[in-house]
Structure formats: structure tokens, C-alpha cells
Design a protein around this motif. Structure first.
Motif, short mmCIF file in Angstrom:
data_model
loop_
_atom_site.label_atom_id
_atom_site.label_comp_id
_atom_site.label_asym_id
_atom_site.label_seq_id
_atom_site.Cartn_x
_atom_site.Cartn_y
_atom_site.Cartn_z
N LEU A 63 0.84 -1.20 0.00
CA LEU A 63 0.00 0.00 0.00
C LEU A 63 0.87 1.25 0.00
CD1 LEU A 63 -2.56 -1.20 2.67
CD2 LEU A 63 -2.92 -1.08 0.20
N ARG A 64 0.80 2.02 -1.06
CA ARG A 64 1.58 3.24 -1.18
C ARG A 64 0.96 4.31 -0.30
NH1 ARG A 64 1.68 8.00 -3.60
NH2 ARG A 64 3.62 8.80 -4.43
N SER A 65 1.81 5.09 0.36
CA SER A 65 1.31 6.20 1.17
C SER A 65 2.29 7.36 1.08
CB SER A 65 1.14 5.76 2.63
OG SER A 65 2.37 5.36 3.18
N LEU A 66 1.78 8.54 1.42
CA LEU A 66 2.59 9.75 1.43
C LEU A 66 2.61 10.28 2.85
CD1 LEU A 66 4.11 12.05 -0.08
CD2 LEU A 66 1.88 13.17 -0.32
N VAL A 67 3.80 10.57 3.36
CA VAL A 67 3.96 11.14 4.70
C VAL A 67 4.11 12.64 4.57
CG1 VAL A 67 5.35 11.17 6.80
CG2 VAL A 67 5.15 9.06 5.49
N LEU A 68 3.30 13.38 5.32
CA LEU A 68 3.41 14.84 5.35
C LEU A 68 4.10 15.25 6.63
CD1 LEU A 68 -0.18 15.85 4.18
CD2 LEU A 68 1.88 15.57 2.79
N GLU A 69 5.18 16.00 6.52
CA GLU A 69 5.95 16.47 7.68
C GLU A 69 6.01 17.98 7.64
OE1 GLU A 69 7.94 17.29 10.89
OE2 GLU A 69 7.19 15.29 10.50
N SER A 70 5.66 18.63 8.75
CA SER A 70 5.62 20.09 8.78
C SER A 70 7.00 20.74 8.74
CB SER A 70 4.85 20.58 10.01
OG SER A 70 5.50 20.16 11.19
N SER A 85 8.00 20.23 4.74
CA SER A 85 7.39 21.56 4.70
C SER A 85 5.93 21.49 4.29
CB SER A 85 8.16 22.48 3.74
OG SER A 85 9.50 22.59 4.14
N SER A 86 5.22 20.51 4.83
CA SER A 86 3.82 20.27 4.48
C SER A 86 2.98 20.21 5.74
CB SER A 86 3.68 18.98 3.68
OG SER A 86 4.39 19.05 2.48
N LYS A 87 2.68 21.35 6.29
CA LYS A 87 1.89 21.43 7.52
C LYS A 87 0.40 21.40 7.19
CE LYS A 87 1.04 24.01 11.65
NZ LYS A 87 1.71 24.58 12.76
N VAL A 88 -0.31 20.42 7.75
CA VAL A 88 -1.75 20.33 7.56
C VAL A 88 -2.41 21.33 8.51
CG1 VAL A 88 -3.78 18.84 7.76
CG2 VAL A 88 -1.62 17.89 6.92
N ILE A 89 -3.22 22.23 7.94
CA ILE A 89 -3.88 23.23 8.78
C ILE A 89 -5.37 22.95 8.94
CG2 ILE A 89 -2.21 25.06 8.34
CD1 ILE A 89 -4.21 26.21 6.27
#
Length: 108
Positions: free
Chosen positions: A28-35, A76-80
Motif C-alpha cells: 500500500l503506497r502512502s505519502l507522509v506529510l511532515e511540517s 514543509s507540508s503542515k496540515v492546517i
């Protein structure tokens, strides 16, 4: 930028990386978002009491990242905000859509 992913993991800490590795190993492919703009390897030592064995966080984080395919972490992907429509709004103005979002961002 609008983009669609199957699975998004929010947070590239120990738990986020371990979850991503588990998904990857099961196809299962996934993408990690890190702020932050880099991997945050500063922190405490992980101690496993059974054998009284300690592992430096920086070494553990580097080993975990080494198990992931290139491009699995987006820095540099902060979920707001997250919407009911499966959209995640990021601080840079972009929007990601996903079928599954897993929060692994510690206290946030």
C-alpha cells in the motif's frame, strides 16, 4: 496545487514512519506529510526495558527513512485543516485529497 493520494500519513516521527513502512511492505503506497523542512531526528533515546538496550533517536529515524521508497515523505507540508470531503488543506495553500488519512503527529 491539488493532488490526490490513496493514503496520507500526517507526521514523520517514529510512529508515522513505522506505519508507512508497514503499509509499504503490504503493498500500500502512502505519502507522509511532515511540517518541518527536514527529518527531525533530535530528541530522546528510545529505551527498551526488557534488555535494557538504548537506541539513539537519530539513528533510529535514519534507519526508518532508509526503509522507505524515495519520495515517500513530503517536507514543509503542515496540515492546517481537514474537510469532510476528504481534503487536507496545507499551510502553503495546496490541497490534498485522500481515501485515508492517518494522524501520527504526536500531540497535534
Amino acid at each position: 496545487m491539488n493532488h490526490t493520494e490513496g493514503i496520507i500519513i500526517v507526521g514523520a516521527g517514529i510512529v508515522g514512519l513505522v506505519v508507512t513502512i508497514g503499509l509499504h511492505r503490504n503493498g500500500l503506497r502512502s505519502l507522509v506529510l511532515e511540517s518541518s523542512d527536514t527529518l527531525r531526528s533530535a530528541g530522546f533515546t528510545l529505551t527498551l526495558w526488557t534488555n535494557v538496550c538504548s537506541v539513539r533517536r537519530s539513528l533510529l529515524m535514519e534507519a526508518l527513512v532508509g526503509e522507505l521508497p524515495h519520495g515517500s515523505i513530503r517536507y514543509s507540508s503542515k496540515v492546517i485543516a481537514m474537510e469532510d470531503s476528504d481534503e487536507s488543506n496545507l499551510a502553503d495553500g495546496s490541497t490534498l485529497k485522500a481515501k485515508v488519512v492517518i494522524g501520527c503527529d504526536d500531540i497535534n
